[in-house]
Write an enzyme that holds these catalytic residues in place. Structure first.
Site, short mmCIF file in Angstrom:
data_model
loop_
_atom_site.label_atom_id
_atom_site.label_comp_id
_atom_site.label_asym_id
_atom_site.label_seq_id
_atom_site.Cartn_x
_atom_site.Cartn_y
_atom_site.Cartn_z
N ARG A 32 92.68 -0.81 -48.12
CA ARG A 32 92.24 0.58 -48.35
C ARG A 32 90.98 0.65 -49.24
O ARG A 32 90.83 1.59 -50.02
CB ARG A 32 93.34 1.40 -49.00
CG ARG A 32 94.52 1.71 -48.10
CD ARG A 32 94.16 2.82 -47.12
NE ARG A 32 95.31 3.20 -46.33
CZ ARG A 32 96.11 4.25 -46.63
NH1 ARG A 32 95.86 5.00 -47.65
NH2 ARG A 32 97.10 4.52 -45.84
N ARG A 36 89.41 7.22 -51.13
CA ARG A 36 89.10 8.35 -52.01
C ARG A 36 88.75 7.99 -53.45
O ARG A 36 88.28 8.86 -54.18
CB ARG A 36 90.28 9.34 -51.98
CG ARG A 36 90.32 10.10 -50.67
CD ARG A 36 91.60 10.87 -50.52
NE ARG A 36 92.72 9.95 -50.39
CZ ARG A 36 93.92 10.28 -49.92
NH1 ARG A 36 94.15 11.52 -49.56
NH2 ARG A 36 94.88 9.40 -49.83
N ARG A 45 84.01 12.84 -46.87
CA ARG A 45 85.23 13.54 -46.49
C ARG A 45 85.17 15.04 -46.79
O ARG A 45 85.90 15.83 -46.18
CB ARG A 45 86.44 12.90 -47.19
CG ARG A 45 86.91 11.61 -46.54
CD ARG A 45 87.72 11.88 -45.27
NE ARG A 45 89.06 12.35 -45.61
CZ ARG A 45 89.48 13.60 -45.50
NH1 ARG A 45 88.68 14.53 -45.03
NH2 ARG A 45 90.70 13.94 -45.85
N ASP A 81 92.67 3.94 -38.66
CA ASP A 81 94.04 4.12 -39.16
C ASP A 81 95.02 3.49 -38.18
O ASP A 81 94.75 3.43 -36.98
CB ASP A 81 94.36 5.61 -39.34
CG ASP A 81 95.58 5.79 -40.23
OD1 ASP A 81 95.40 5.82 -41.46
OD2 ASP A 81 96.70 5.83 -39.70
N TYR A 157 106.58 5.72 -37.70
CA TYR A 157 105.83 6.99 -37.64
C TYR A 157 106.05 7.69 -36.30
O TYR A 157 106.17 8.91 -36.24
CB TYR A 157 104.33 6.74 -37.86
CG TYR A 157 104.02 6.36 -39.29
CD1 TYR A 157 103.89 7.34 -40.27
CD2 TYR A 157 103.89 5.03 -39.66
CE1 TYR A 157 103.62 7.00 -41.59
CE2 TYR A 157 103.61 4.68 -40.98
CZ TYR A 157 103.49 5.68 -41.93
OH TYR A 157 103.24 5.34 -43.23
O1 CP3 Z 1 91.69 -0.58 -45.67
C1 CP3 Z 1 90.75 0.16 -45.33
O2 CP3 Z 1 89.86 0.52 -46.12
C2 CP3 Z 1 90.65 0.55 -43.88
C3 CP3 Z 1 91.17 1.82 -43.53
C4 CP3 Z 1 92.67 2.07 -43.45
C5 CP3 Z 1 93.20 3.36 -43.62
N1 CP3 Z 1 94.53 3.32 -43.32
C6 CP3 Z 1 92.43 4.55 -43.99
C7 CP3 Z 1 93.13 5.74 -44.49
C8 CP3 Z 1 93.74 1.22 -43.13
C9 CP3 Z 1 93.73 -0.27 -42.91
C10 CP3 Z 1 94.91 2.03 -43.03
C11 CP3 Z 1 96.23 1.50 -42.64
C12 CP3 Z 1 97.38 2.40 -42.71
N2 CP3 Z 1 97.44 3.72 -42.37
C13 CP3 Z 1 98.69 1.98 -43.03
C14 CP3 Z 1 99.10 0.56 -43.35
C15 CP3 Z 1 98.76 0.16 -44.73
C16 CP3 Z 1 99.36 1.01 -45.80
O3 CP3 Z 1 98.60 1.62 -46.55
O4 CP3 Z 1 100.58 1.02 -45.90
C17 CP3 Z 1 99.53 3.09 -42.94
C18 CP3 Z 1 101.01 3.11 -43.22
C19 CP3 Z 1 98.73 4.19 -42.51
C20 CP3 Z 1 99.19 5.57 -42.22
C21 CP3 Z 1 98.54 6.53 -43.15
N3 CP3 Z 1 97.23 6.95 -43.04
C22 CP3 Z 1 99.13 7.21 -44.24
C23 CP3 Z 1 100.55 7.02 -44.73
C24 CP3 Z 1 98.14 8.04 -44.78
C25 CP3 Z 1 98.30 9.04 -45.89
C26 CP3 Z 1 98.36 8.39 -47.22
C27 CP3 Z 1 97.08 8.59 -47.96
O5 CP3 Z 1 96.63 7.64 -48.62
O6 CP3 Z 1 96.54 9.70 -47.91
C28 CP3 Z 1 96.95 7.83 -44.04
C29 CP3 Z 1 95.63 8.44 -44.28
C30 CP3 Z 1 94.52 7.49 -44.63
N4 CP3 Z 1 94.23 6.34 -43.94
C31 CP3 Z 1 93.54 7.66 -45.66
C32 CP3 Z 1 92.68 6.57 -45.57
C33 CP3 Z 1 91.44 6.30 -46.39
C34 CP3 Z 1 93.44 8.83 -46.59
C35 CP3 Z 1 92.86 9.97 -45.80
C36 CP3 Z 1 91.85 10.80 -46.53
O7 CP3 Z 1 90.70 10.37 -46.71
O8 CP3 Z 1 92.18 11.93 -46.89
#
Ligand code: CP3
Length: 357
Positions: A32, A36, A45, A81, A157
């Site tokens: 990640r 943010r 964003r 994602d 999910y």
């Molecule tokens: O690592 C990176 O920088 C690459 C991008 C990446 C994102 N999600 C961007 C993201 C990766 C590799 C993921 C994987 C992901 N997504 C997982 C597996 C890893 C983990 O964190 O457990 C899972 C379970 C998801 C599903 C997901 N997407 C969730 C649960 C959420 C909400 C939680 C949160 O942090 O807001 C997301 C949204 C998400 N995916 C964001 C980002 C940067 C936040 C969205 C935003 O910018 O508002």
């Protein structure tokens, strides 16, 4: 004077670590890492919705490169994602501030059968396109990582609709309709293979499978359901690039996870890397595993934990990372300190320090 060896580049470092080699320093990146906690990410964003960023190569490339520019990490993970393929398989997907929401979750055999094995270039072409553009922009010496969710985690999910405590719906599906649930995991695996192959063809140096929720399963259910679907994907990729397999809260599963076929196991902070190495042997490389919350602590703590983490494997088959994604409230300078501490720790010195302690 002895001539200095040519400096090893980031891609050689990462690939060497995946092969289990001993390297002059560890490669370091953060799960990640585009997100943010970076003001430049928040700026984008503020103007564009999350899925719009994922699906617009120009924006996805920009946010993918932001942590490389700002922190000099050793690998760039493409911005996307794990839920993107769920949408391409036919599920409606919303990703708002409250996290993911899939309003029509999979609950029946007929729904499993309707899920599409999609063509990644026509349905999710923005992702390989983003990878091609990142590779072009940063050049051949910087590794770019592709990724996908592991089938069990994606199924959580797709069946729950959102993350809930306890995973009762997805588990009752697994227990009550084991055959249909297995068919769901198989279908996700079959869709994931071409999806990852498209990322590899676009230039991904390695790919990571995220199995964030596998720790919810006991060993038997993990071996009966989650693991075979991961093995199916990894063998389907045919060893063309290294595979990193991320598992969380999975101490009870690690010997089984090591049989996934992955080159690298990525683990969270609950496990001691040295102990895992002893248990699994040197053939499987390890990634991790600093607690992301440590990056909310004072600089001395960040330095100590990072050096101790490196010291536990002495640069042998180790990719330094966090144990899970970086937290939103992390000060950028703390992320910077983590990366720099990792990159400046010459393995020889860390080994000496580890001995002295
Ligand atoms: O690592 C990176 O920088 C690459 C991008 C990446 C994102 N999600 C961007 C993201 C990766 C590799 C993921 C994987 C992901 N997504 C997982 C597996 C890893 C983990 O964190 O457990 C899972 C379970 C998801 C599903 C997901 N997407 C969730 C649960 C959420 C909400 C939680 C949160 O942090 O807001 C997301 C949204 C998400 N995916 C964001 C980002 C940067 C936040 C969205 C935003 O910018 O508002």
């Amino acid at each position: 004077m002895t001539p200095q060896p040519a400096p090893i580049n980031r891609k050689e470092l990462l690939l060497g670590a995946c092969r289990g080699e001993v390297l002059p320093r560890v490669p370091v990146w953060m799960m990640r890492q585009a997100g943010r906690y970076l003001p430049e990410y928040r700026e984008i964003r503020a103007k564009h919705a999350f899925l719009e960023v994922c699906k617009t190569p120009q924006l996805a490339v920009e946010v993918s490169i932001q942590p490389f520019r700002r922190l000099g990490v050793d690998a760039i993970i493409v911005f996307s994602d794990i839920l993107i393929p769920a949408e391409a398989m036919g599920l409606q997907l919303e990703l708002g501030d409250a996290g993911p929401n899939l309003p029509n979750p999979v609950r029946s055999r007929s729904h499993v059968e309707r899920l599409k094995i999609f063509d990644p270039e026509t349905e999710t072409g923005f992702l390989p396109e983003a990878i091609r553009r990142i590779v072009k922009s940063v050049g051949p010496d910087v590794p770019v990582l592709g990724f996908a969710g592991a089938p069990w985690t994606l199924a959580c999910y797709m069946v729950e609709g959102k993350t809930k405590e306890g995973f009762a719906t997805v588990k009752s599906f697994l227990y009550r309709e084991s055959k249909v649930f297995r068919a769901l995991l198989h279908r996700i695996a079959q869709a994931t293979i071409p999806y990852l192959k498209a990322q590899i063809a676009a230039g991904a140096t390695a790919v990571q499978l995220f199995d964030t929720w596998c720790g919810e399963l006991n060993l038997q259910d993990y071996e009966d359901f989650a693991l075979p679907a991961v093995q199916e994907i990894i063998s389907g990729l045919g060893g063309s690039v290294p595979v990193i397999y991320y598992t969380k809260a999975s101490q009870h599963l690690l010997p089984a996870a090591a049989r996934s076929g992955a080159n690298v196991l990525s683990v969270d902070w609950r496990v001691d890397l040295g102990e895992i190495r002893k248990a699994l042997g040197p053939k499987i490389a390890l990634q991790g595993n600093v607690d992301p919350a440590v990056l909310l602590g004072p600089p001395e703590k960040i330095r100590d934990v990072t050096l101790a983490t490196i010291g536990s494997l002495c640069g042998h088959g180790h990719i330094l990372n966090l144990g899970h994604g970086i937290l939103q409230d992390t000060p950028v300078e703390n992320a910077q300190l983590f990366v720099q501490t990792g990159q400046r720790a010459l393995i020889q010195q860390v080994t000496t320090v580890a001995h002295v302690r």
